[in-house]
Scaffold this motif. Structure first.
Motif, short mmCIF file in Angstrom:
data_model
loop_
_atom_site.label_atom_id
_atom_site.label_comp_id
_atom_site.label_asym_id
_atom_site.label_seq_id
_atom_site.Cartn_x
_atom_site.Cartn_y
_atom_site.Cartn_z
N GLY A 120 27.17 73.17 21.43
CA GLY A 120 26.96 74.59 20.87
C GLY A 120 26.23 75.38 21.80
N ALA A 121 26.35 76.76 21.59
CA ALA A 121 25.78 77.84 22.44
C ALA A 121 24.71 78.26 21.71
CB ALA A 121 26.85 78.66 23.03
N TRP A 122 23.55 78.75 22.59
CA TRP A 122 22.43 79.31 22.07
C TRP A 122 21.75 80.22 22.73
CZ3 TRP A 122 18.24 77.95 24.59
CH2 TRP A 122 18.44 76.79 25.42
N TYR A 123 20.72 80.99 22.18
CA TYR A 123 19.83 81.72 22.92
C TYR A 123 18.41 81.75 22.42
CZ TYR A 123 20.30 85.73 19.91
OH TYR A 123 20.15 86.76 18.91
N PHE A 124 17.49 81.90 23.37
CA PHE A 124 16.00 82.33 22.98
C PHE A 124 15.63 83.53 23.49
CE2 PHE A 124 13.88 77.77 22.21
CZ PHE A 124 14.71 77.46 21.30
N ASN A 125 15.50 84.50 22.77
CA ASN A 125 14.94 85.92 23.38
C ASN A 125 13.43 85.73 23.41
OD1 ASN A 125 13.86 88.56 23.40
ND2 ASN A 125 15.76 88.98 22.92
N LEU A 126 13.22 85.32 24.72
CA LEU A 126 11.67 85.10 25.16
C LEU A 126 10.79 86.20 25.03
CD1 LEU A 126 12.33 82.91 28.06
CD2 LEU A 126 11.99 82.53 25.63
N SER A 127 11.44 87.62 24.86
CA SER A 127 10.65 88.81 24.63
C SER A 127 10.29 88.90 23.09
CB SER A 127 11.41 89.98 25.19
OG SER A 127 11.55 90.03 26.50
N SER A 128 11.58 88.98 22.07
CA SER A 128 11.02 89.08 20.78
C SER A 128 10.95 87.78 19.95
CB SER A 128 12.56 89.65 20.30
OG SER A 128 13.71 88.90 20.21
N PHE A 129 11.16 86.51 20.58
CA PHE A 129 10.79 85.24 20.07
C PHE A 129 12.02 85.00 18.97
CE2 PHE A 129 7.48 85.05 22.69
CZ PHE A 129 6.79 83.75 22.47
N GLU A 130 13.23 85.69 18.98
CA GLU A 130 14.22 85.38 18.13
C GLU A 130 14.94 84.38 18.75
OE1 GLU A 130 14.89 89.72 16.18
OE2 GLU A 130 16.55 89.14 17.30
#
Length: 333
Positions: A105-115
């Motif tokens: 599975g693909a994913w992302y961590f937005n390290l600026s918004s913590f989403e």
């Protein structure tokens, strides 16, 4: 290759695509020109397939005039970016893969918004019921299924540092929603993005299910970070969390989160806006452990006043987070 196996390839960006899995065996971001060094034809076919899936986010299935078949299945997170693909290259006479590819599975961590957000395939890996699935989550929720390996401090330090180009690979254990324990190999890279909300750093990743955790020696059975750094069990009525010192946002819960605190809303501060300065002073970490009263978002009431003790937590030689101990016994005081 010894035979036509499924190749898991990352297409995060900043660098040319690399191999991160072969069948169910993890690979350490092997450049494709190295992996396909013996066949320029295979390399060219792989690049054409990856260019197609990253541009169109659609599967690719082409058979050449020489009878060679190439398949590619894109892996996209909920933000629409193609983080990678399953790739299969058959020789003349190979009608198709002998076995289906693993779940990844693909994913992302937005390290600026913590989403954070995953993909349908990632939630299939987690075995999460359809009615419980959401496209976005708070970062602290992403770690609730994971048992980290000995690299846990290093991984958290990279999240806190938020440096574009940073990469990480490891095998951790996923505790699925049905209780099954799966060994998961993940690969990720941080990228800078210009958005409507300004510059943001986003960690793009792929998680590959490589089998039952009990069958994979590298899969951790205990939460290493918690065991090494946090010796004492939490006292009754207290809950501990690892917190980013810059924003006051929760990176990871150490204990089960308090049910009366509404902490899992993505992109939203857990604390009252008027307490931002208190949180800033709480996380200065210059005087050791510091305790302050702050208001946190409640599930039964709009705001709940609690005492929070913050102390420094060294993730590596140059990266510090805050360890918060939230005392629910002080709620309403």
């Amino acid at each position: 290759m010894s035979g036509p196996e499924w190749c898991l390839v990352e297409t995060f960006g900043l660098k040319p695509p690399t191999l991160v899995g072969l069948g169910s065996r993890p690979r350490s971001m092997v450049p494709l020109d190295k992996f396909f060094a013996r066949s320029r034809t295979s390399l060219a076919m792989a690049h054409r397939a990856l260019e197609h899936v990253t541009a169109a986010a659609q599967p690719y299935d082409v058979t050449t005039s020489a009878g060679r078949r190439c398949l590619a299945h894109p892996l996209s997170a909920y933000d629409g970016q193609v983080n990678g693909a399953w790739l299969w290259l058959g020789g003349p006479g190979d009608a198709g893969p002998a076995v289906p590819h693993d779940i990844a599975g693909a994913w992302y961590f937005n390290l600026s918004s913590f989403e954070v957000a995953g993909s349908d395939e990632l939630l299939d890996l987690y075995r999460q019921p359809m009615e419980q699935r959401r496209t976005k989550r708070a970062m602290g929720e992403a770690f609730t299924r994971l048992t980290a390996g000995p690299d846990a401090s290093e991984a958290l330090a990279k999240i806190v540092q938020s440096v574009p180009g940073t990469e990480h690979q490891a095998i951790w254990t996923v505790v699925c929603d049905d209780g099954a324990r799966r060994a998961a190999h993940f690969s990720c890279r941080a990228l800078a993005h210009d958005t409507q909300d300004g510059p943001q750093i986003v960690l793009h990743g792929i998680t590959h299910d490589i089998g039952p955790a009990d069958d994979v020696p590298q899969a951790p059975h205990l939460a290493v970070l918690e065991r090494r750094v946090l010796d004492a069990a939490a006292e009754s009525g207290t809950h501990r969390a690892i917190v980013d010192v810059r924003t006051g946002r929760i990176i990871q819960w150490v204990d089960s989160p308090p049910s009366s605190i509404d902490w899992a809303v993505p992109g939203i501060d857990i604390f009252h806006p008027d307490d931002a300065e208190v949180v800033h002073n709480l996380n200065r970490l210059v005087d050791g452990a510091v305790t302050r009263s702050i208001r946190l978002r409640g599930t039964d009431t709009e705001w709940t006043a609690v005492n929070v003790t913050s102390q420094p937590m060294l993730l590596d030689n140059s990266t510090t987070a805050a360890l918060w101990t939230i005392d629910m016994n002080s709620s309403g005081s």
